[in-house]
Design a protein around this motif. Structure first.
Motif, short mmCIF file in Angstrom:
data_model
loop_
_atom_site.label_atom_id
_atom_site.label_comp_id
_atom_site.label_asym_id
_atom_site.label_seq_id
_atom_site.Cartn_x
_atom_site.Cartn_y
_atom_site.Cartn_z
N ARG A 142 -4.72 -1.07 -2.61
CA ARG A 142 -5.13 0.18 -3.28
C ARG A 142 -6.55 0.58 -2.87
O ARG A 142 -7.21 1.37 -3.53
CB ARG A 142 -4.95 0.08 -4.80
N SER A 166 0.83 -1.21 0.00
CA SER A 166 0.00 0.00 0.00
C SER A 166 0.86 1.26 0.00
O SER A 166 0.55 2.23 -0.68
CB SER A 166 -0.97 0.00 1.19
N LYS A 190 0.90 3.94 -3.25
CA LYS A 190 0.69 5.38 -3.12
C LYS A 190 1.82 6.14 -3.83
O LYS A 190 1.59 7.06 -4.60
CB LYS A 190 0.65 5.74 -1.63
#
Lengths: 139, 146
Positions: B116, A55, A59
């Motif tokens: 995500r 994650s 980003k």
């Protein structure tokens, strides 16, 4: 060819991650899913480790705008829930709980010539093929 | 040789998870592609002109790790909960059909999707986790254990 080599190397890395994590041991997977019985929590840490790293990277990557070797990020465009998503995931979960294999670890274990993984792999290929053929007939 | 050393198993799990996450990040960062094993299998079966080659290469990487594991870390392939041949094949059929229908498995939905913050992947992951937990519980109860 470069694309193949990149995939192959990342496949090796991913496979080592699966071995280290315990995902290639169906007993551990079943133990993790056995929350009302003799629960083995280890695999929760696999998810935590994987999502933590990915994650943060995700980003950072999205801010960068495009992959190193490609033109753009290939991300699913669907946002809404639909029946196939939920039905399919439930069928997958039943199979996962029955034998303790999901696709990645099963393929590693097939390389290790484990009989259960080979049988599972035969089922996996037939199951996926049946869905693909059915879907193409509808079209 | 064994991977089961003095390192606690949860630390190994965390480290293995980290490698899994790193692999997913590398595939996205280098090739712009989601790391999803059921998707790779599907690209191969559908003979997708663009994706078949790279997907095959990735799966061969997994197979190579398995071959080496059998020689050097055979403990990592231990199966303490073997099922009958019929159940094992049935499990494969369900996983193959289900992941094709739901467009993903533990890697695509569970690792990449959740990373995500995809709502679809969150629902998919909760669905297969719940179904897996229910199945294991039912199997244990029906087989006489408690």
């Amino acid at each position: 060819m470069k694309q193949q080599i990149t995939h192959f190397i990342i496949g090796i890395l991913f496979g080592i991650g699966l071995l280290l994590s315990g995902m290639t041991q169906p007993g551990k997977v079943i133990g993790f899913l056995d929350i009302f019985g003799n629960w083995v929590p280890d695999l929760a840490f696999v998810m935590i480790g994987a999502i933590l790293i990915n994650s943060i990277a995700h980003k950072f990557l999205m801010r960068r705008g495009r992959p190193l070797f490609g033109t753009g990020f290939n991300l699913p465009s669907k946002k809404d829930l639909d029946r196939p998503l939920i039905q399919g995931s439930i069928l997958f979960g039943i199979g996962w709980g029955l034998a303790g294999f999901c696709p990645g670890p099963a393929i590693v274990s097939i390389g290790g010539l484990q009989t259960p993984a080979i049988l599972f792999g035969i089922g996996l290929v037939i199951g996926a093929s049946v869905f693909i053929v059915k879907k193409n007939q509808v079209k | 040789m064994s991977l089961e050393s003095d390192i606690p198993s949860w630390v190994q799990a965390l480290a293995g998870g980290g490698l899994i996450g790193l692999s997913a990040a590398l595939l996205m960062g280098l090739e712009g592609r989601i790391l999803g094993i059921s998707g790779f299998v599907r690209s191969v079966l559908e003979a997708d002109p663009k994706l078949k080659g790279p997907s095959t290469a990735f799966l061969l990487g997994l197979v190579l790790v398995g071959i080496l594991a059998q020689f050097y870390f055979v403990d990592t392939l231990t199966n303490t909960q073997p099922r009958s041949y019929m159940i094992t094949i049935l499990a494969g059929l369900l996983v193959g059909y289900g992941t094709a229908m739901g467009n993903g498995c533990t890697s695509g939905h569970g690792v990449c999707g959740l990373s995500r913050f995809s709502y679809r992947s969150l629902i998919a992951t909760l669905s297969f986790m719940a179904a897996g937990m229910l199945t294991v519980t039912l199997h244990r109860v029906l087989m006489g254990g408690m």
